[in-house]
Motif scaffolding. Structure first.
Motif, PDB file in Angstrom:
ATOM      1  N   GLU A  81       0.823  -1.195   0.000  1.00 40.94           N
ATOM      2  CA  GLU A  81       0.000   0.000   0.000  1.00 40.94           C
ATOM      3  C   GLU A  81       0.862   1.252   0.000  1.00 40.94           C
ATOM      4  O   GLU A  81       2.052   1.230   0.344  1.00 40.94           O
ATOM      5  CB  GLU A  81      -0.918   0.004   1.225  1.00 40.94           C
ATOM      6  CG  GLU A  81      -1.914  -1.130   1.219  1.00 40.94           C
ATOM      7  CD  GLU A  81      -2.833  -1.091   2.418  1.00 40.94           C
ATOM      8  OE1 GLU A  81      -4.015  -1.337   2.249  1.00 40.94           O
ATOM      9  OE2 GLU A  81      -2.338  -0.786   3.519  1.00 40.94           O
ATOM     10  N   LEU A  82       0.227   2.361  -0.386  1.00 38.08           N
ATOM     11  CA  LEU A  82       0.914   3.638  -0.401  1.00 38.08           C
ATOM     12  C   LEU A  82       1.133   4.137   1.015  1.00 38.08           C
ATOM     13  O   LEU A  82       0.409   3.775   1.949  1.00 38.08           O
ATOM     14  CB  LEU A  82       0.093   4.660  -1.202  1.00 38.08           C
ATOM     15  CG  LEU A  82      -0.124   4.331  -2.684  1.00 38.08           C
ATOM     16  CD1 LEU A  82      -1.076   5.345  -3.303  1.00 38.08           C
ATOM     17  CD2 LEU A  82       1.201   4.333  -3.438  1.00 38.08           C
ATOM     18  N   GLU A  83       2.113   4.991   1.149  1.00 39.72           N
ATOM     19  CA  GLU A  83       2.421   5.556   2.459  1.00 39.72           C
ATOM     20  C   GLU A  83       1.383   6.605   2.819  1.00 39.72           C
ATOM     21  O   GLU A  83       1.023   7.453   2.006  1.00 39.72           O
ATOM     22  CB  GLU A  83       3.814   6.187   2.430  1.00 39.72           C
ATOM     23  CG  GLU A  83       4.322   6.650   3.785  1.00 39.72           C
ATOM     24  CD  GLU A  83       5.705   7.258   3.701  1.00 39.72           C
ATOM     25  OE1 GLU A  83       6.301   7.512   4.760  1.00 39.72           O
ATOM     26  OE2 GLU A  83       6.170   7.490   2.565  1.00 39.72           O
ATOM     27  N   GLY A  84       0.911   6.561   4.045  1.00 37.89           N
ATOM     28  CA  GLY A  84      -0.090   7.517   4.506  1.00 37.89           C
ATOM     29  C   GLY A  84      -1.211   6.821   5.251  1.00 37.89           C
ATOM     30  O   GLY A  84      -1.256   5.590   5.364  1.00 37.89           O
ATOM     31  N   PRO A  85      -2.147   7.578   5.789  1.00 35.26           N
ATOM     32  CA  PRO A  85      -3.267   6.983   6.531  1.00 35.26           C
ATOM     33  C   PRO A  85      -4.182   6.198   5.625  1.00 35.26           C
ATOM     34  O   PRO A  85      -4.374   6.536   4.452  1.00 35.26           O
ATOM     35  CB  PRO A  85      -3.970   8.203   7.139  1.00 35.26           C
ATOM     36  CG  PRO A  85      -3.601   9.333   6.249  1.00 35.26           C
ATOM     37  CD  PRO A  85      -2.219   9.054   5.759  1.00 35.26           C
ATOM     38  N   LYS A  86      -4.761   5.130   6.172  1.00 29.60           N
ATOM     39  CA  LYS A  86      -5.682   4.279   5.418  1.00 29.60           C
ATOM     40  C   LYS A  86      -7.134   4.667   5.646  1.00 29.60           C
ATOM     41  O   LYS A  86      -7.992   4.333   4.822  1.00 29.60           O
ATOM     42  CB  LYS A  86      -5.482   2.813   5.822  1.00 29.60           C
ATOM     43  CG  LYS A  86      -4.031   2.333   5.787  1.00 29.60           C
ATOM     44  CD  LYS A  86      -3.403   2.548   4.426  1.00 29.60           C
ATOM     45  CE  LYS A  86      -1.965   2.037   4.383  1.00 29.60           C
ATOM     46  NZ  LYS A  86      -1.055   2.834   5.240  1.00 29.60           N
ATOM     47  N   ALA A  87      -7.406   5.345   6.734  1.00 31.02           N
ATOM     48  CA  ALA A  87      -8.775   5.761   7.043  1.00 31.02           C
ATOM     49  C   ALA A  87      -8.733   7.110   7.732  1.00 31.02           C
ATOM     50  O   ALA A  87      -7.824   7.394   8.523  1.00 31.02           O
ATOM     51  CB  ALA A  87      -9.477   4.731   7.934  1.00 31.02           C
ATOM     52  N   ILE A  88      -9.702   7.956   7.411  1.00 35.04           N
ATOM     53  CA  ILE A  88      -9.824   9.281   8.014  1.00 35.04           C
ATOM     54  C   ILE A  88     -11.223   9.406   8.606  1.00 35.04           C
ATOM     55  O   ILE A  88     -12.227   9.150   7.929  1.00 35.04           O
ATOM     56  CB  ILE A  88      -9.579  10.406   6.990  1.00 35.04           C
ATOM     57  CG1 ILE A  88      -8.110  10.414   6.558  1.00 35.04           C
ATOM     58  CG2 ILE A  88      -9.965  11.762   7.557  1.00 35.04           C
ATOM     59  CD1 ILE A  88      -7.774  11.494   5.557  1.00 35.04           C
ATOM     60  N   VAL A  89     -11.283   9.768   9.870  1.00 42.17           N
ATOM     61  CA  VAL A  89     -12.545  10.008  10.571  1.00 42.17           C
ATOM     62  C   VAL A  89     -12.630  11.505  10.854  1.00 42.17           C
ATOM     63  O   VAL A  89     -11.740  12.070  11.501  1.00 42.17           O
ATOM     64  CB  VAL A  89     -12.630   9.206  11.887  1.00 42.17           C
ATOM     65  CG1 VAL A  89     -13.979   9.420  12.549  1.00 42.17           C
ATOM     66  CG2 VAL A  89     -12.387   7.726  11.622  1.00 42.17           C
ATOM     67  N   VAL A  90     -13.676  12.145  10.375  1.00 40.34           N
ATOM     68  CA  VAL A  90     -13.856  13.580  10.539  1.00 40.34           C
ATOM     69  C   VAL A  90     -14.970  13.813  11.555  1.00 40.34           C
ATOM     70  O   VAL A  90     -16.067  13.262  11.420  1.00 40.34           O
ATOM     71  CB  VAL A  90     -14.195  14.266   9.201  1.00 40.34           C
ATOM     72  CG1 VAL A  90     -14.256  15.778   9.376  1.00 40.34           C
ATOM     73  CG2 VAL A  90     -13.170  13.904   8.135  1.00 40.34           C
ATOM     74  N   ALA A  91     -14.678  14.612  12.577  1.00 44.36           N
ATOM     75  CA  ALA A  91     -15.634  14.944  13.639  1.00 44.36           C
ATOM     76  C   ALA A  91     -15.687  16.462  13.786  1.00 44.36           C
ATOM     77  O   ALA A  91     -14.687  17.143  13.540  1.00 44.36           O
ATOM     78  CB  ALA A  91     -15.244  14.290  14.964  1.00 44.36           C
ATOM     79  N   PRO A  92     -16.811  17.036  14.193  1.00 45.36           N
ATOM     80  CA  PRO A  92     -16.920  18.502  14.253  1.00 45.36           C
ATOM     81  C   PRO A  92     -16.185  19.152  15.412  1.00 45.36           C
ATOM     82  O   PRO A  92     -15.869  20.335  15.334  1.00 45.36           O
ATOM     83  CB  PRO A  92     -18.438  18.736  14.351  1.00 45.36           C
ATOM     84  CG  PRO A  92     -18.981  17.482  14.925  1.00 45.36           C
ATOM     85  CD  PRO A  92     -18.098  16.372  14.458  1.00 45.36           C
ATOM     86  N   THR A  93     -15.905  18.446  16.505  1.00 47.89           N
ATOM     87  CA  THR A  93     -15.271  19.062  17.675  1.00 47.89           C
ATOM     88  C   THR A  93     -14.076  18.236  18.124  1.00 47.89           C
ATOM     89  O   THR A  93     -13.964  17.040  17.818  1.00 47.89           O
ATOM     90  CB  THR A  93     -16.266  19.175  18.850  1.00 47.89           C
ATOM     91  OG1 THR A  93     -16.699  17.862  19.235  1.00 47.89           O
ATOM     92  CG2 THR A  93     -17.473  20.013  18.456  1.00 47.89           C
ATOM     93  N   ARG A  94     -13.184  18.894  18.875  1.00 45.39           N
ATOM     94  CA  ARG A  94     -12.007  18.199  19.392  1.00 45.39           C
ATOM     95  C   ARG A  94     -12.385  17.149  20.429  1.00 45.39           C
ATOM     96  O   ARG A  94     -11.761  16.086  20.505  1.00 45.39           O
ATOM     97  CB  ARG A  94     -11.057  19.212  20.034  1.00 45.39           C
ATOM     98  CG  ARG A  94     -10.532  20.277  19.083  1.00 45.39           C
ATOM     99  CD  ARG A  94      -9.718  21.304  19.854  1.00 45.39           C
ATOM    100  NE  ARG A  94      -9.379  22.459  19.025  1.00 45.39           N
ATOM    101  CZ  ARG A  94      -8.841  23.579  19.495  1.00 45.39           C
ATOM    102  NH1 ARG A  94      -8.575  23.675  20.795  1.00 45.39           N
ATOM    103  NH2 ARG A  94      -8.565  24.584  18.682  1.00 45.39           N
ATOM    104  N   GLU A  95     -13.384  17.457  21.243  1.00 46.78           N
ATOM    105  CA  GLU A  95     -13.795  16.508  22.277  1.00 46.78           C
ATOM    106  C   GLU A  95     -14.289  15.205  21.654  1.00 46.78           C
ATOM    107  O   GLU A  95     -13.956  14.110  22.121  1.00 46.78           O
ATOM    108  CB  GLU A  95     -14.880  17.115  23.153  1.00 46.78           C
ATOM    109  CG  GLU A  95     -14.386  18.143  24.149  1.00 46.78           C
ATOM    110  CD  GLU A  95     -14.014  19.477  23.513  1.00 46.78           C
ATOM    111  OE1 GLU A  95     -13.321  20.276  24.167  1.00 46.78           O
ATOM    112  OE2 GLU A  95     -14.418  19.706  22.348  1.00 46.78           O
ATOM    113  N   LEU A  96     -15.092  15.319  20.603  1.00 47.64           N
ATOM    114  CA  LEU A  96     -15.585  14.114  19.935  1.00 47.64           C
ATOM    115  C   LEU A  96     -14.450  13.368  19.243  1.00 47.64           C
ATOM    116  O   LEU A  96     -14.398  12.135  19.264  1.00 47.64           O
ATOM    117  CB  LEU A  96     -16.676  14.487  18.935  1.00 47.64           C
ATOM    118  CG  LEU A  96     -17.310  13.341  18.153  1.00 47.64           C
ATOM    119  CD1 LEU A  96     -17.850  12.283  19.092  1.00 47.64           C
ATOM    120  CD2 LEU A  96     -18.402  13.857  17.235  1.00 47.64           C
TER     121      LEU A  96
END
Length: 788
Positions: free
Chosen positions: A277-292
């Motif tokens: 696989e290519l170098e880098g993250p395989k999954a990205i999770v986006v959340a609206p706040t830092r706490e979440l």
């Protein structure tokens, strides 16, 4: 330590009231986790047929009884299964025996009617939004208007196919043990799930995990053989849009498939089945706040323990992409600039040119040495990730070809106009053709579904993909409704002072509030939501000394908002989780996604800005099916035009609770005595807000409270603030006369300070004027000739 006894130490309660308190204390979210975290599923088709005529199909007598034990297949056909001890030992040990797995799956496979019954009893509806099927032929005897004929002619002229919503019924996940036996997930991942005590899946896990892990059988649609074949091929690789109640386990539902696929791909690369696989993250999770985002990271690390998968929170300075095109452009531009400078300034100083070249070499090496983040799952907020992948001086973003999974938690906020451009920028930067996208939230508008569909189709056109995965929609329960296992109260407080007194009465109850008419009591710990940051700070200052010293005093109450530093925010969150803080005052910063499993109640001190905001606020209690949560909403005269929307949500939740909860949970003081908070006459009397009023309320909140921009002890309300209504919206119990005297004293003090400052400045000016350097003449009028 009993907080109720400490807060009511000066109150003489009757013995009956005290006994009712003890009984009610056994059914609060802080007492512990329920054995069954599911919200629905306590009824079979026979009982549920009374609520809907569509569910009267089939033979009710053939419906089997459900077994309540977690180890058994309690959604199966009710027949006893003779499993040998050897097979049981292999299943517990996680031995991937293909024969055993095939035989067990054949035994566990349910018929189409059983799948439909189970999914419908749990109020699960799974639909393919972008499925295609041939257009139906017109019936000759059917009468149609000219307008309809023209529309159909246009549709047939544009394309021979039309999009249809196809409902599917996958094999439900009845136990977490089936993740290993049926889907052959990683043994370490299965052990981590068992170590955390997960046995019975919730509704969103029951229907979502089979879709994301790739169901291998039992899928049928309602549209015939064409739909059946299409569905079986597509649902092994699917984009998912999920609408599930708050606290129903959505985080676990999207983390398990991602971690399992990363491990499976690593094994395939190790066995030379796939390329590296290519170098880098395989999954990205986006959340609206830092706490979440921090909460998702903690849950992901628990699941990934011992697997070698790194779950990391995004920070400034991280490089999520392997190559940045702007680096190469900057290097070529620097080379051209160097050659031009050499030809134009050939006679320049040699030392200066050497220093200049050395600085450029240092900048190049710093760019080249900037490492790619060594994380498999990267959890971030939208703006932080967009800044990390943005190209300098350009509107384009760097591509992330290594990302195969994009997860949007609280997708309705991320695709709201506030975060839409940032989220779509991240989505478009993921250029991997096999990218899978999943959107999760408790509230999802139809506009979000349309935007997700259009983005998937436009991305397929941009990347020139011949086909793209279908988008499935999973809805649990009633869409855009509050959870049914909490009690709601709507209290009219008339004024801001009335709201403050009502909140103080909740802190210091002076009478029995556990009557059937008023519902269960509100007991600490609980969360108080306000509209703005200044109002949260002001309310915290007012209630700071209301908790007695015997109970911990001012350390038991805290405030949390976005103006605090990351360290302070993390400290307040940690204190509230471990029980040091009983009352947490905050804004909508904590309204979404944050999991406080022991919170007994929520107080909407300021009226929520929308129905979705109310659903997410009250969802901080009653997590994972816990009973006994209380949601109190205070409203004043200024909030009356907007109350009807929230009242309808409360009425729908209570109706769903009366239909489902008594038969699903054990009878108790909370579940067996459900009274109606919203009366029909109240719904008829409340005004219906217009669409424009709803949009204005969502953007700016109640205007009467926006003028209050300072807390107690400041000059808010004096001058223009008091004239435009700021004094009426101030959070304080001081009388107008006392506040007037206080403002006068402050004004006199400020005038005195101003006079002292002006006198000191004039004295300094006079002293400066007396120096010989300031003027050319001395005191005698003679001209000064300077120093010798």
């Amino acid at each position: 330590m009993d907080p109720f006894k400490l807060l009511t130490r000066s109150t003489n309660l009757t013995k009956a009231a005290t006994a009712s308190k003890k009984t009610a204390s056994q059914h609060t979210p802080s007492t512990g986790q329920n054995a069954n975290p599911q919200l629905f599923g306590g009824k079979d088709d026979d009982s549920s047929s009374n609520a809907s005529k569509k569910r009267k199909r089939g033979n009710p007598s053939a419906v089997p009884d459900l077994v309540t034990e977690a180890e058994l297949d309690f959604f199966g056909d009710g027949k006893s299964k003779n499993v040998s001890s050897k097979e049981k030992d292999d299943d517990d040990a996680g031995v991937p025996n293909e024969k055993n797995e095939t035989s067990k799956f054949a035994k566990d496979t349910l018929s189409e009617e059983d799948c439909k019954r189970i999914l419908r009893s749990h109020k699960l509806k799974i639909t393919l939004l972008n499925a295609t099927e041939p257009a139906a032929a017109d019936n000759e005897g059917e009468k149609k208007s000219k307008k309809r004929k023209k529309e159909q002619a246009t549709e047939h002229a544009n394309s021979g196919k039309k999009k249809a919503h196809v409902q599917v019924f996958p094999q439900p996940l009845t136990s977490f043990k089936q993740l290993r036996s049926r889907y052959n997930i990683s043994r370490r991942l299965a052990d981590n799930l068992a170590a955390q005590g997960y046995t019975i899946p919730t509704e969103v896990q029951l229907g979502g995990l089979p879709l994301l892990l790739g169901d291998i059988g039992g899928l049928e649609g309602d549209k015939g053989a064409h739909t059946k074949s299409t569905t079986k091929q597509s649902l092994a690789d699917v984009d998912l849009l999920t609408v599930a109640p708050t606290g129903s386990g959505k985080t676990l539902a999207f983390l398990i498939p991602v971690l399992n696929q990363i491990l499976a791909r690593r094994k395939a690369v190790k066995d030379n089945v796939e390329e590296e696989e290519l170098e880098g993250p395989k999954a990205i999770v986006v959340a609206p706040t830092r706490e979440l985002a921090s909460q998702i990271v903690n849950e992901g690390r628990k699941l990934a323990l011992g697997t070698g998968i790194r779950v990391t929170a995004m920070r400034k300075g991280m490089k999520p992409a392997a190559t940045f095109p702007q680096d190469e452009e900057d290097e070529s531009a620097d080379e051209e600039q160097e050659s031009g400078s050499d030809s134009d300034h050939s006679d320049s100083d040699e030392s200066t040119s050497q220093e200049h070249n050395q600085n450029k070499k240092d900048s190049k090496t710093s760019k080249k040495q900037r490492p790619v983040v060594k994380a498999d799952v990267l959890v971030t907020t939208p703006l932080l990730m967009l800044h990390a992948i943005s190209l300098k001086g350009q509107s384009a973003t760097a591509s992330m070809p290594s990302v195969r999974h994009l997860i949007l938690d609280e997708a309705d906020v991320l695709l709201d106009p506030l975060f839409r451009d940032q989220t779509l920028g991240i989505w478009n930067a993921c250029i991997n053709p096999s990218l899978r996208v999943s959107l999760w939230s408790a509230t999802m508008a139809s506009s979000v579904e349309e935007l997700a569909l259009s983005t998937i189709e436009s991305r397929a056109i941009t990347l020139r993909l011949s086909t793209h995965a279908p988008l499935a929609r999973l809805v649990v329960g009633l869409k855009d409704s509050a959870i049914p296992n909490i009690s709601h109260r709507l209290i009219y407080a008339a004024t801001e002072q009335g709201k403050l007194l009502a909140l103080r009465q909740m802190l210091h109850p002076t009478s029995s509030i556990s009557d059937d008419s008023s519902g269960p009591p509100l007991r600490p710990p609980f969360i108080v939501f306000t509209q703005t940051i200044p109002r949260a700070v002001a309310l915290h200052s007012e209630l700071l000394y209301d908790i007695p010293l015997e109970a911990g005093g001012s350390s038991r109450i805290a405030v949390l908002h976005s103006d605090l530093s990351d360290t302070l925010r993390s400290d307040v969150m940690a204190r509230f989780r471990n029980g040091s803080v009983w009352v947490l005052i905050t804004t909508d910063l904590l309204a979404r996604g944050v999991d406080f499993r022991g919170v007994n109640g929520v107080v909407n001190y300021d009226f929520p800005s929308s129905g979705a905001s109310y659903i997410h606020r009250v969802g901080r209690t009653g997590r994972a099916g816990r009973d006994g949560g209380v949601a109190v909403t205070l409203y004043t005269k200024e909030d009356i035009p907007y109350v009807k929307n929230v009242a309808n949500i409360i009425a729908a939740s209570e109706k769903l609770r009366r239909d489902e909860r008594p038969s699903h949970k054990a009878a108790g003081p909370v579940s067996s005595q459900i009274s109606s908070t919203i009366q029909p006459w109240l719904l008829d009397a409340l005004p219906t807000p217009s669409k424009r009023d709803k949009q204005r309320l969502k953007r700016r909140g109640v205007e009467a409270r926006r003028s209050d921009t300072a807390g107690p002890g400041t000059e808010a309300g004096a001058g223009t603030g008091a004239r435009d209504g700021g004094s009426k919206s101030r959070i304080s119990t001081k009388s107008g006369f006392d506040r007037k005297l206080e403002n006068r004293r402050k004004g006199a003090k400020m005038a005195s300070q101003k006079a002292k400052k002006s006198s000191s400045s004039s004295a300094a000016a006079a002293a400066t004027a007396g120096t010989p350097a300031a003027h050319e003449e001395d005191s005698d009028g003679n001209e000064w000739g300077g120093f010798d």
